[in-house]
Design a protein around this motif. Structure first.
Motif, short mmCIF file in Angstrom:
data_model
loop_
_atom_site.label_atom_id
_atom_site.label_comp_id
_atom_site.label_asym_id
_atom_site.label_seq_id
_atom_site.Cartn_x
_atom_site.Cartn_y
_atom_site.Cartn_z
N LYS A 1 -12.27 -11.22 11.63
CA LYS A 1 -12.08 -11.10 10.19
C LYS A 1 -12.10 -9.67 9.64
N PRO A 2 -13.08 -8.83 9.94
CA PRO A 2 -13.09 -7.50 9.32
C PRO A 2 -11.83 -6.69 9.62
N ALA A 3 -11.41 -6.63 10.86
CA ALA A 3 -10.21 -5.86 11.21
C ALA A 3 -8.96 -6.49 10.61
N PHE A 4 -8.90 -7.82 10.65
CA PHE A 4 -7.74 -8.51 10.10
C PHE A 4 -7.66 -8.33 8.59
N MET A 5 -8.79 -8.43 7.92
CA MET A 5 -8.80 -8.25 6.46
C MET A 5 -8.41 -6.82 6.10
N SER B 1 -6.35 -4.98 7.81
CA SER B 1 -4.91 -4.88 7.99
C SER B 1 -4.16 -5.55 6.84
N LEU B 2 -4.72 -6.61 6.28
CA LEU B 2 -4.10 -7.24 5.11
C LEU B 2 -4.16 -6.32 3.89
N GLN C 1 -1.05 -2.55 0.32
CA GLN C 1 -0.68 -1.19 -0.12
C GLN C 1 0.78 -0.90 0.19
N GLN C 2 1.25 -1.31 1.35
CA GLN C 2 2.64 -1.06 1.74
C GLN C 2 3.61 -1.85 0.87
N LEU C 3 3.22 -3.05 0.46
CA LEU C 3 4.11 -3.91 -0.32
C LEU C 3 4.13 -3.53 -1.79
N GLY D 1 2.80 -5.58 15.56
CA GLY D 1 2.92 -4.21 15.06
C GLY D 1 2.87 -4.11 13.55
N GLU D 2 3.42 -3.04 13.05
CA GLU D 2 3.42 -2.76 11.61
C GLU D 2 4.76 -3.11 10.96
N THR D 3 5.53 -3.99 11.55
CA THR D 3 6.88 -4.26 11.07
C THR D 3 6.95 -5.32 9.98
#
Length: 108
Positions: free
Chosen positions: A29-33, A35-36, A41-43, A90-92
């Motif tokens: 959860k911490p790493a996944f959250m 990344s969300l 931020q990217q969106l 990845g980051e795609t």
């Protein structure tokens, strides 16, 4: 004459990326959250990321009839535009989501 105001707010309202999370999401959860949060931020304002946990909202998660969680569902005005089951590679994902949104705008 007055300038006409668009009667539809479709172009101004953001789409929503529903992130359907499994009950056992706690281990990653911490790493996944995080990344969300980076994805949001990217969106920017174009797509709002909304996390829905199976433990808190099982009916909502199950209503999407996914075979694998987490699942990502891009929705605007109640219409599903895109879906992916499992973790994105990845980051795609941000460019992919923005492209799907542009395609939907051209079709709509």
């Amino acid at each position: 004459m007055f300038a006409s105001v668009p009667s539809s707010t479709q172009a101004t309202e953001p789409a929503v990326l529903l992130v359907l999370l499994p009950m056992a999401a706690g281990a990653t959860k911490p790493a996944f959250m995080a990344s969300l949060a980076r994805l949001q931020q990217q969106l920017g304002a174009a797509i709002r990321v909304l996390k829905i946990e199976e433990a808190s909202h099982p009916t909502v998660v199950h209503s999407f009839q996914t075979t694998e969680l987490p699942a990502f569902v891009l929705v605007r005005h109640g219409v599903e535009l895109w879906r992916q089951q499992g973790l994105p590679e990845g980051e795609t994902i941000a460019p992919l989501l923005l492209r799907q949104l542009r395609l939907a705008d051209k079709e709509g």
